[in-house]
Design a protein around this motif. Structure first.
Motif, PDB file in Angstrom:
ATOM      1  N   GLY A 106      -6.777   5.596  -4.700  1.00  0.00           N
ATOM      2  CA  GLY A 106      -6.148   6.825  -5.188  1.00  0.00           C
ATOM      3  C   GLY A 106      -7.169   7.920  -5.388  1.00  0.00           C
ATOM      4  N   THR A 107      -6.766   8.925  -6.140  1.00  0.00           N
ATOM      5  CA  THR A 107      -7.652  10.060  -6.382  1.00  0.00           C
ATOM      6  C   THR A 107      -8.620   9.738  -7.515  1.00  0.00           C
ATOM      7  N   ALA A 108      -8.116   9.099  -8.581  1.00  0.00           N
ATOM      8  CA  ALA A 108      -8.977   8.850  -9.739  1.00  0.00           C
ATOM      9  C   ALA A 108      -9.218   7.349 -10.000  1.00  0.00           C
ATOM     10  N   ASN A 109      -8.234   6.496  -9.855  1.00  0.00           N
ATOM     11  CA  ASN A 109      -8.368   5.031 -10.047  1.00  0.00           C
ATOM     12  C   ASN A 109      -8.950   4.672 -11.422  1.00  0.00           C
ATOM     13  N   LEU A 119       3.976  -1.444   3.547  1.00  0.00           N
ATOM     14  CA  LEU A 119       3.701  -0.061   3.148  1.00  0.00           C
ATOM     15  C   LEU A 119       4.930   0.461   2.425  1.00  0.00           C
ATOM     16  N   THR A 120       4.725   1.253   1.381  1.00  0.00           N
ATOM     17  CA  THR A 120       5.878   1.873   0.733  1.00  0.00           C
ATOM     18  C   THR A 120       6.364   3.000   1.650  1.00  0.00           C
ATOM     19  N   ALA A 121       7.664   3.271   1.595  1.00  0.00           N
ATOM     20  CA  ALA A 121       8.225   4.361   2.388  1.00  0.00           C
ATOM     21  C   ALA A 121       8.533   5.563   1.506  1.00  0.00           C
ATOM     22  N   ALA A 161      -3.176  20.410  -2.298  1.00  0.00           N
ATOM     23  CA  ALA A 161      -4.539  20.683  -2.790  1.00  0.00           C
ATOM     24  C   ALA A 161      -5.137  19.413  -3.387  1.00  0.00           C
ATOM     25  N   LYS A 162      -4.291  18.610  -4.067  1.00  0.00           N
ATOM     26  CA  LYS A 162      -4.768  17.366  -4.663  1.00  0.00           C
ATOM     27  C   LYS A 162      -5.269  16.417  -3.577  1.00  0.00           C
ATOM     28  N   ARG A 163      -4.494  16.328  -2.468  1.00  0.00           N
ATOM     29  CA  ARG A 163      -4.900  15.434  -1.381  1.00  0.00           C
ATOM     30  C   ARG A 163      -6.225  15.908  -0.778  1.00  0.00           C
ATOM     31  N   GLY A 179      -1.012  10.210 -15.195  1.00  0.00           N
ATOM     32  CA  GLY A 179      -1.412  11.200 -14.202  1.00  0.00           C
ATOM     33  C   GLY A 179      -0.280  11.758 -13.360  1.00  0.00           C
ATOM     34  N   GLU A 180       0.959  11.359 -13.645  1.00  0.00           N
ATOM     35  CA  GLU A 180       2.111  11.873 -12.888  1.00  0.00           C
ATOM     36  C   GLU A 180       3.013  12.655 -13.840  1.00  0.00           C
ATOM     37  N   ALA A 181       3.597  13.758 -13.348  1.00  0.00           N
ATOM     38  CA  ALA A 181       4.509  14.561 -14.176  1.00  0.00           C
ATOM     39  C   ALA A 181       5.673  13.694 -14.657  1.00  0.00           C
ATOM     40  N   GLY A 230      -3.439   1.795  -3.991  1.00  0.00           N
ATOM     41  CA  GLY A 230      -3.149   3.205  -4.219  1.00  0.00           C
ATOM     42  C   GLY A 230      -3.901   3.670  -5.447  1.00  0.00           C
ATOM     43  N   GLY A 231      -3.407   4.750  -6.041  1.00  0.00           N
ATOM     44  CA  GLY A 231      -4.015   5.273  -7.258  1.00  0.00           C
ATOM     45  C   GLY A 231      -3.238   4.804  -8.476  1.00  0.00           C
ATOM     46  N   ASP A 232      -3.483   5.466  -9.596  1.00  0.00           N
ATOM     47  CA  ASP A 232      -2.870   5.025 -10.838  1.00  0.00           C
ATOM     48  C   ASP A 232      -1.343   5.180 -10.825  1.00  0.00           C
ATOM     49  N   GLY A 233      -0.821   6.145 -10.063  1.00  0.00           N
ATOM     50  CA  GLY A 233       0.629   6.292  -9.952  1.00  0.00           C
ATOM     51  C   GLY A 233       1.250   5.085  -9.259  1.00  0.00           C
ATOM     52  N   THR A 234       0.546   4.573  -8.270  1.00  0.00           N
ATOM     53  CA  THR A 234       1.009   3.379  -7.548  1.00  0.00           C
ATOM     54  C   THR A 234       0.955   2.160  -8.465  1.00  0.00           C
ATOM     55  N   ILE A 235      -0.145   2.019  -9.200  1.00  0.00           N
ATOM     56  CA  ILE A 235      -0.287   0.878 -10.113  1.00  0.00           C
ATOM     57  C   ILE A 235       0.800   0.949 -11.187  1.00  0.00           C
ATOM     58  N   ASN A 236       1.084   2.166 -11.651  1.00  0.00           N
ATOM     59  CA  ASN A 236       2.125   2.338 -12.662  1.00  0.00           C
ATOM     60  C   ASN A 236       3.454   1.777 -12.158  1.00  0.00           C
ATOM     61  N   GLU A 237       3.750   2.012 -10.890  1.00  0.00           N
ATOM     62  CA  GLU A 237       5.005   1.477 -10.328  1.00  0.00           C
ATOM     63  C   GLU A 237       5.005  -0.049 -10.355  1.00  0.00           C
ATOM     64  N   ALA A 238       3.876  -0.646  -9.981  1.00  0.00           N
ATOM     65  CA  ALA A 238       3.789  -2.112  -9.975  1.00  0.00           C
ATOM     66  C   ALA A 238       3.967  -2.648 -11.394  1.00  0.00           C
ATOM     67  N   ALA A 288       0.828  -1.211   0.000  1.00  0.00           N
ATOM     68  CA  ALA A 288       0.000   0.000   0.000  1.00  0.00           C
ATOM     69  C   ALA A 288       0.859   1.257   0.000  1.00  0.00           C
ATOM     70  N   ASN A 289       0.413   2.248  -0.755  1.00  0.00           N
ATOM     71  CA  ASN A 289       1.060   3.566  -0.770  1.00  0.00           C
ATOM     72  C   ASN A 289       0.315   4.466   0.222  1.00  0.00           C
ATOM     73  N   PRO A 290       0.927   4.743   1.401  1.00  0.00           N
ATOM     74  CA  PRO A 290       0.205   5.540   2.402  1.00  0.00           C
ATOM     75  C   PRO A 290       0.039   6.995   1.987  1.00  0.00           C
ATOM     76  N   ALA A 332      -1.117   7.862  -1.032  1.00  0.00           N
ATOM     77  CA  ALA A 332      -2.175   7.952  -2.047  1.00  0.00           C
ATOM     78  C   ALA A 332      -3.426   8.589  -1.439  1.00  0.00           C
ATOM     79  N   GLY A 333      -4.165   9.299  -2.278  1.00  0.00           N
ATOM     80  CA  GLY A 333      -5.308  10.098  -1.814  1.00  0.00           C
ATOM     81  C   GLY A 333      -6.352   9.346  -1.012  1.00  0.00           C
ATOM     82  N   GLY A 334      -6.600   8.079  -1.346  1.00  0.00           N
ATOM     83  CA  GLY A 334      -7.670   7.339  -0.671  1.00  0.00           C
ATOM     84  C   GLY A 334      -7.158   6.332   0.337  1.00  0.00           C
TER      85      GLY A 334
HETATM   86  N1  LIG Z   1       5.499   6.193   0.752  1.00  0.00           N
HETATM   87  C1  LIG Z   1       5.356   7.110  -0.196  1.00  0.00           C
HETATM   88  N2  LIG Z   1       5.490   8.438   0.093  1.00  0.00           N
HETATM   89  C2  LIG Z   1       5.318   9.389  -0.846  1.00  0.00           C
HETATM   90  N3  LIG Z   1       4.992   9.121  -2.136  1.00  0.00           N
HETATM   91  C3  LIG Z   1       4.838   7.824  -2.474  1.00  0.00           C
HETATM   92  C4  LIG Z   1       5.021   6.759  -1.543  1.00  0.00           C
HETATM   93  N4  LIG Z   1       4.805   5.572  -2.177  1.00  0.00           N
HETATM   94  C5  LIG Z   1       4.504   5.878  -3.474  1.00  0.00           C
HETATM   95  N5  LIG Z   1       4.533   7.226  -3.644  1.00  0.00           N
HETATM   96  C6  LIG Z   1       4.210   7.994  -4.867  1.00  0.00           C
HETATM   97  O1  LIG Z   1       2.944   8.623  -4.681  1.00  0.00           O
HETATM   98  C7  LIG Z   1       2.516   9.091  -5.961  1.00  0.00           C
HETATM   99  C8  LIG Z   1       1.008   9.227  -6.006  1.00  0.00           C
HETATM  100  O2  LIG Z   1       0.405   7.994  -5.849  1.00  0.00           O
HETATM  101  P1  LIG Z   1      -0.964   7.606  -6.547  1.00  0.00           P
HETATM  102  O3  LIG Z   1      -1.008   8.139  -7.928  1.00  0.00           O
HETATM  103  O4  LIG Z   1      -1.146   6.168  -6.371  1.00  0.00           O
HETATM  104  O5  LIG Z   1      -2.049   8.333  -5.653  1.00  0.00           O
HETATM  105  P2  LIG Z   1      -3.024   9.483  -6.048  1.00  0.00           P
HETATM  106  O6  LIG Z   1      -2.231  10.561  -6.678  1.00  0.00           O
HETATM  107  O7  LIG Z   1      -3.844   9.806  -4.867  1.00  0.00           O
HETATM  108  O8  LIG Z   1      -3.991   8.747  -7.103  1.00  0.00           O
HETATM  109  P3  LIG Z   1      -4.347   8.938  -8.663  1.00  0.00           P
HETATM  110  O9  LIG Z   1      -3.159   8.581  -9.490  1.00  0.00           O
HETATM  111  O10 LIG Z   1      -5.472   7.979  -8.869  1.00  0.00           O
HETATM  112  O11 LIG Z   1      -4.726  10.358  -8.835  1.00  0.00           O
HETATM  113  C9  LIG Z   1       3.108   8.114  -6.957  1.00  0.00           C
HETATM  114  O12 LIG Z   1       3.920   8.823  -7.854  1.00  0.00           O
HETATM  115  C10 LIG Z   1       3.982   7.180  -6.117  1.00  0.00           C
HETATM  116  O13 LIG Z   1       5.226   6.911  -6.740  1.00  0.00           O
END
Ligand SMILES: Nc1ncnc2c1ncn2[C@@H]1O[C@H](COP(=O)(O)OP(=O)(O)OP(=O)(O)O)[C@@H](O)[C@H]1O
Length: 309
Positions: free
Chosen positions: A103-106, A50-52, A163-165, A281-283, A75-83, A20-22, A24-26
């Motif tokens: 995540g925020t959008a999933n 948990l990711t650190a 603001a995103k969170r 969804g990530e820069a 997590g969100g799509d950024g987390t899935i992208n890593e996997a 889990a990505n702690p 992530a928005g959700g």
């Molecule tokens: N422990 C952590 N602390 C900070 N950032 C992290 C950690 N683990 C992962 N990340 C990064 O957090 C970023 C955002 O994650 P993610 O996209 O899953 O969530 P989100 O932005 O809420 O959702 P969405 O992509 O659906 O909008 C990713 O780029 C990911 O690499």
């Protein structure tokens, strides 16, 4: 579709690694614990981590020492992208991927028709029904939804993480208005798609049908199908952006006169000066960006009903 035991040739208990990505928005600790409990209740050996920091899940997924049958990315799509990036980089047999939408959008979870309810997630993992996950690569980086350059990537680069969170997708809408009406001196984009040159203002290379939520950007695309689609927006003045946004919400962007939507196998996006790029969804830096399909196919756990089309 294939069953998990069959794909990995195992006969014993399934082993799941829930990461889990702690950030992530959700993210809710209680929900992760509930998913782990639901998996164990189904007889699945489950380890939770948990990711650190960013990059942790990618390393875990890429590591051949991670011997679970299935990696659940929470997590969100950024987390899935890593996997996804980690699994693609991994030599030998790959664990299956399962999603815990937090995540925020999933968007991937939406496209695959996945539930966020712990019991449903565990049921899907236990049943072991999977679909092929086709991906793309942009400048060597894997993506499963899309890569884009232009106005939307500019918004992703500009959105304030706090603001995103707090405001979730509304933070993107507010930033889009701010950036859309600001004078942006972005040069035109030159896209060369399968040898065809196209001049446009915004280019999305879509792997997924959906974009930014439940909005259909490329009806012919799909994460469980091979191939990419180029969505080129020919204008990006404020009025054109409002028209394109409305067409996207109505699922009619492919029929809009200011958009071109075509299937592609590879393309290159460039401009006279660097233009912001985003991936899933990530820069992701700036143009130029070279996009291609990925031959390797991952397997993602899907519910009985199957992916949305
Ligand atoms: N422990 C952590 N602390 C900070 N950032 C992290 C950690 N683990 C992962 N990340 C990064 O957090 C970023 C955002 O994650 P993610 O996209 O899953 O969530 P989100 O932005 O809420 O959702 P969405 O992509 O659906 O909008 C990713 O780029 C990911 O690499």
């Amino acid at each position: 579709m294939a069953a998990m035991g069959e794909a990995l040739g195992r006969t014993g208990r399934q082993r799941a690694l829930l990461v889990a990505n702690p950030a992530a928005g959700g993210y809710r600790a209680g929900r992760i614990a509930a998913v782990a409990q639901a998996l164990r209740a189904r007889g699945i050996e489950t380890e939770t981590r948990l990711t650190a920091a960013p990059g942790d899940l990618e390393r875990i997924a890429a590591d051949p020492a991670t011997t679970a049958d299935v990696i659940l990315a929470a997590g969100g799509d950024g987390t899935i992208n890593e996997a996804v990036a980690g699994l693609l980089a991994r030599p030998g047999t790959r664990p299956h991927l399962a999603l815990v939408p937090a995540g925020t959008a999933n968007v991937l979870a939406y496209e695959l028709g996945l539930s966020a309810r712990p019991a449903r997630i565990a049921a899907a993992v236990a049943t072991g029904r999977t679909a092929p996950l086709h991906t793309g690569r942009a400048n060597g980086r894997a993506f499963m939804l899309m890569v884009s350059a232009g106005f939307d990537a500019d918004v992703v680069h500009a959105v304030d993480p706090a603001a995103k969170r707090r405001w979730k997708q509304l933070a993107f809408v507010a930033t889009a208005f701010r950036r859309g009406f600001a004078r942006r001196n972005q040069p035109d984009l030159t896209v060369v798609a399968d040898g065809r040159a196209i001049r446009c203002r915004l280019a999305v290379v879509a792997k997924a049908i959906h974009y930014g939520g439940p909005f259909r950007i490329a009806p012919g695309a799909g994460t469980t199908r091979p191939g990419l689609h180029l969505v080129a927006l020919l204008k990006d003045d404020p009025w054109s952006l409002i028209r394109a946004g409305a067409a996207l919400i109505l699922g009619r962007l492919d029929r809009s006169p200011i958009a071109l939507v075509i299937p592609v196998t590879e393309c290159r996006i460039d401009a006279a000066a660097p233009v912001p790029v985003q991936i899933d969804g990530e820069a992701f830096g700036f143009t130029p960006v070279a996009v291609e399909t990925v031959a390797e196919i991952l397997r993602v756990v899907v519910p009985e009903a199957g992916p949305r089309t």
